[in-house]
Scaffold this motif. Structure first.
Motif, PDB file in Angstrom:
ATOM      1  N   ALA A 145       0.857  -1.176   0.000  1.00 23.53           N
ATOM      2  CA  ALA A 145       0.000   0.000   0.000  1.00 23.53           C
ATOM      3  C   ALA A 145       0.895   1.228   0.000  1.00 23.53           C
ATOM      4  O   ALA A 145       2.079   1.140   0.328  1.00 23.53           O
ATOM      5  CB  ALA A 145      -0.921   0.015   1.223  1.00 23.53           C
ATOM      6  N   ALA A 146       0.316   2.367  -0.343  1.00 26.82           N
ATOM      7  CA  ALA A 146       1.027   3.644  -0.278  1.00 26.82           C
ATOM      8  C   ALA A 146       0.629   4.295   1.046  1.00 26.82           C
ATOM      9  O   ALA A 146      -0.462   4.851   1.180  1.00 26.82           O
ATOM     10  CB  ALA A 146       0.651   4.525  -1.461  1.00 26.82           C
ATOM     11  N   PHE A 147       1.506   4.212   2.041  1.00 29.25           N
ATOM     12  CA  PHE A 147       1.222   4.682   3.395  1.00 29.25           C
ATOM     13  C   PHE A 147       1.441   6.187   3.513  1.00 29.25           C
ATOM     14  O   PHE A 147       2.429   6.716   3.008  1.00 29.25           O
ATOM     15  CB  PHE A 147       2.126   3.963   4.400  1.00 29.25           C
ATOM     16  N   VAL A 148       0.530   6.857   4.211  1.00 30.95           N
ATOM     17  CA  VAL A 148       0.695   8.280   4.515  1.00 30.95           C
ATOM     18  C   VAL A 148       0.759   8.525   6.019  1.00 30.95           C
ATOM     19  O   VAL A 148       1.160   9.604   6.452  1.00 30.95           O
ATOM     20  CB  VAL A 148      -0.412   9.151   3.878  1.00 30.95           C
ATOM     21  N   HIS A 149       0.366   7.535   6.816  1.00 34.73           N
ATOM     22  CA  HIS A 149       0.390   7.672   8.275  1.00 34.73           C
ATOM     23  C   HIS A 149       0.509   6.287   8.889  1.00 34.73           C
ATOM     24  O   HIS A 149      -0.110   5.333   8.419  1.00 34.73           O
ATOM     25  CB  HIS A 149      -0.903   8.338   8.769  1.00 34.73           C
ATOM     26  N   GLU A 150       1.310   6.206   9.956  1.00 36.11           N
ATOM     27  CA  GLU A 150       1.393   4.985  10.756  1.00 36.11           C
ATOM     28  C   GLU A 150       1.643   5.372  12.198  1.00 36.11           C
ATOM     29  O   GLU A 150       2.468   6.234  12.479  1.00 36.11           O
ATOM     30  CB  GLU A 150       2.543   4.091  10.294  1.00 36.11           C
ATOM     31  N   ASP A 151       0.908   4.745  13.112  1.00 38.46           N
ATOM     32  CA  ASP A 151       1.213   4.827  14.531  1.00 38.46           C
ATOM     33  C   ASP A 151       0.913   3.451  15.116  1.00 38.46           C
ATOM     34  O   ASP A 151       0.669   2.499  14.372  1.00 38.46           O
ATOM     35  CB  ASP A 151       0.467   5.984  15.219  1.00 38.46           C
TER      36      ASP A 151
END
Length: 149
Positions: free
Chosen positions: A28-34
């Motif tokens: 996937a094309a990630f824009v946010h991760e926490d």
């Protein structure tokens, strides 16, 4: 014209596709991760910049989603909406959309919140019976919801 190709709800091994994405077992094309959420660019966007916010933990529907997690889901979406407005992508407004259940259009049984940048002429419309309801009908609906709380 060919049939619209849908995203599979599961991986080849039968795992929830959004669970696989959340653990980076699927691309996937990630824009946010926490620790609790990921946000990705939608594979079939309504408009350019359409994002999905996914809890890392699997929750098939809103009924199984803890209220605190739901609140944080919207907090992440709020932050991403502001970021979209700061990009050079066409974004004159934002829709937040969550489909809960097949009848509501949920295709993948893992709660996810759409963050959809909007602009004049983007072609996205929601078609419904928008007629004004009577005061009696509104009062009846309110009473039913209150009784269910």
């Amino acid at each position: 014209m060919g049939e619209l190709k849908r995203m599979p709800a599961t991986t080849d091994s039968g795992k929830c596709i959004f669970c696989a994405i959340a653990t980076r077992a699927a691309p996937a094309a990630f824009v946010h991760e926490d620790d609790d959420f990921v946000a990705i660019v939608d594979l079939r966007p309504v408009t350019t910049g359409h994002l999905l916010v996914l809890p890392r933990a699997h929750h098939a529907d809103l009924a199984s989603l803890p209220a605190e997690t739901g609140g944080r889901l919207f907090t992440v979406a709020h932050t991403l909406a502001a970021a979209l407005r700061r990009t050079d992508l066409p974004c004159e407004g934002i829709n937040l959309f969550l489909a809960d259940g097949k009848a509501a259009g949920q295709e993948i049984p893992h709660v996810h919140l759409h963050v959809i940048p909007r602009h004049a002429g983007d072609g996205f419309v929601m078609d419904a019976d928008w007629r004004v309801r009577t005061r009696e009908e509104l009062t009846e609906v309110a009473a039913k919801v209150k009784a269910a709380l």
